[in-house]
Design an enzyme around this catalytic site. Structure first.
Site, PDB file in Angstrom:
ATOM      1  N   SER A 205      92.080  40.809  -1.628  1.00  0.00           N
ATOM      2  CA  SER A 205      92.481  42.075  -1.016  1.00  0.00           C
ATOM      3  C   SER A 205      93.798  41.911  -0.248  1.00  0.00           C
ATOM      4  O   SER A 205      94.800  41.534  -0.845  1.00  0.00           O
ATOM      5  CB  SER A 205      91.351  42.598  -0.127  1.00  0.00           C
ATOM      6  OG  SER A 205      91.547  43.957   0.203  1.00  0.00           O
TER       7      SER A 205
ATOM      8  N   ASP B 188      85.729  49.216  -7.997  1.00  0.00           N
ATOM      9  CA  ASP B 188      86.303  49.007  -6.667  1.00  0.00           C
ATOM     10  C   ASP B 188      86.695  50.358  -6.058  1.00  0.00           C
ATOM     11  O   ASP B 188      87.519  51.069  -6.610  1.00  0.00           O
ATOM     12  CB  ASP B 188      87.535  48.105  -6.786  1.00  0.00           C
ATOM     13  CG  ASP B 188      88.043  47.603  -5.448  1.00  0.00           C
ATOM     14  OD1 ASP B 188      87.799  48.271  -4.426  1.00  0.00           O
ATOM     15  OD2 ASP B 188      88.690  46.539  -5.430  1.00  0.00           O
TER      16      ASP B 188
ATOM     17  N   HIS C 166      84.578  46.107  -4.676  1.00  0.00           N
ATOM     18  CA  HIS C 166      85.710  45.443  -4.024  1.00  0.00           C
ATOM     19  C   HIS C 166      85.432  43.968  -3.745  1.00  0.00           C
ATOM     20  O   HIS C 166      86.282  43.113  -3.995  1.00  0.00           O
ATOM     21  CB  HIS C 166      86.036  46.181  -2.730  1.00  0.00           C
ATOM     22  CG  HIS C 166      87.310  45.719  -2.082  1.00  0.00           C
ATOM     23  ND1 HIS C 166      88.520  45.697  -2.751  1.00  0.00           N
ATOM     24  CD2 HIS C 166      87.564  45.258  -0.825  1.00  0.00           C
ATOM     25  CE1 HIS C 166      89.470  45.249  -1.938  1.00  0.00           C
ATOM     26  NE2 HIS C 166      88.913  44.973  -0.775  1.00  0.00           N
TER      27      HIS C 166
END
Length: 231
Positions: free
Chosen positions: A78, A177, A207
């Site tokens: 991320s 996600d 995610h």
């Protein structure tokens, strides 16, 4: 010696990448580090923390590994993927793995699907059992607006630099996600100039790919990618 630096995401902590780090640790003799960025961890304390502090901490941890190891790999999840991409443009690392890298963020279609799930659980009295509700309720309460703005600044600064990445890169994206849309992975694949790059989509994952239902496939693909062409 081989070193591997695994960098977690915004409002997260090392636990986000820990399953992958443990998998690699069990199968190699590599030196694997999973640092915690300032203000992050199980107890968020993000007030007053700036994005350059996140970059500085990650950079210092990479420098330590480079001093100890002949070969160093970067893994970023991320926001950690954005940071890992930044580091790959500045330092001599051998390979880069980007997990749900947030060069774009918020996937409206999946987010609404997740919200519908929360609403459904609220009507059946199971909202407090919904893992997304539990995780994001906690993060929303403990994430000041200033920290979110710092995250946005970080992405804005690093995104133009991604074209400078020239090391072999594996780009991983969960198809479910709700935070990072699929276009983020496609953008990375198109932008990164390395001649050796691969896209891996995980059909059942959200995610948190290291904790998702496709994690065993993910772990195997990451290990294969990092082990390739080792003498």
């Amino acid at each position: 010696m081989i070193g591997c630096l695994c960098i977690h995401g915004f409002t997260g902590g090392p636990y986000e990448v820990e399953p992958l780090a443990q998998y690699l640790q069990e199968r190699t003799n590599w030196l694997i580090e999973t640092p915690c960025l300032p203000g992050h961890g199980e107890q968020l304390q993000l007030k007053g923390v700036t994005y350059d502090q996140w970059l500085q901490t990650a950079e210092e941890e990479l420098q330590k590994l480079l001093n100890k190891c002949d070969t160093v790999y970067l893994v970023g999840f991320s926001m950690g993927g954005v940071i890992a991409g930044y580091l790959a443009t500045k330092y001599s690392v051998q390979k880069l793995v980007l997990l749900s890298a947030a060069v774009y963020y918020i996937n409206p279609k999946q987010m609404f699907s997740d919200i519908r799930g929360m609403v459904r659980d609220s009507f059946t009295g199971r909202l407090k059992e919904n893992p997304l509700f539990v995780r994001y309720k906690t993060k929303i309460v403990h994430t000041p607006l200033t920290a979110t703005l710092e995250f946005r600044k970080l992405v804005s600064e690093v995104r133009p630099m991604l074209k400078e990445i020239s090391v072999p890169t594996l780009i991983v994206q969960g198809e479910k996600d709700g935070i990072v849309p699929l276009k983020s992975a496609h953008y990375l694949y198109k932008t990164i100039r390395s001649p050796v790059k691969k896209l891996l989509f995980l059909p059942s994952s959200g995610h948190l790919v290291c904790h998702g239902p496709d994690r065993q496939q993910l772990f195997g693909e990451v290990e294969k990618f990092l082990q390739e062409n080792l003498s």
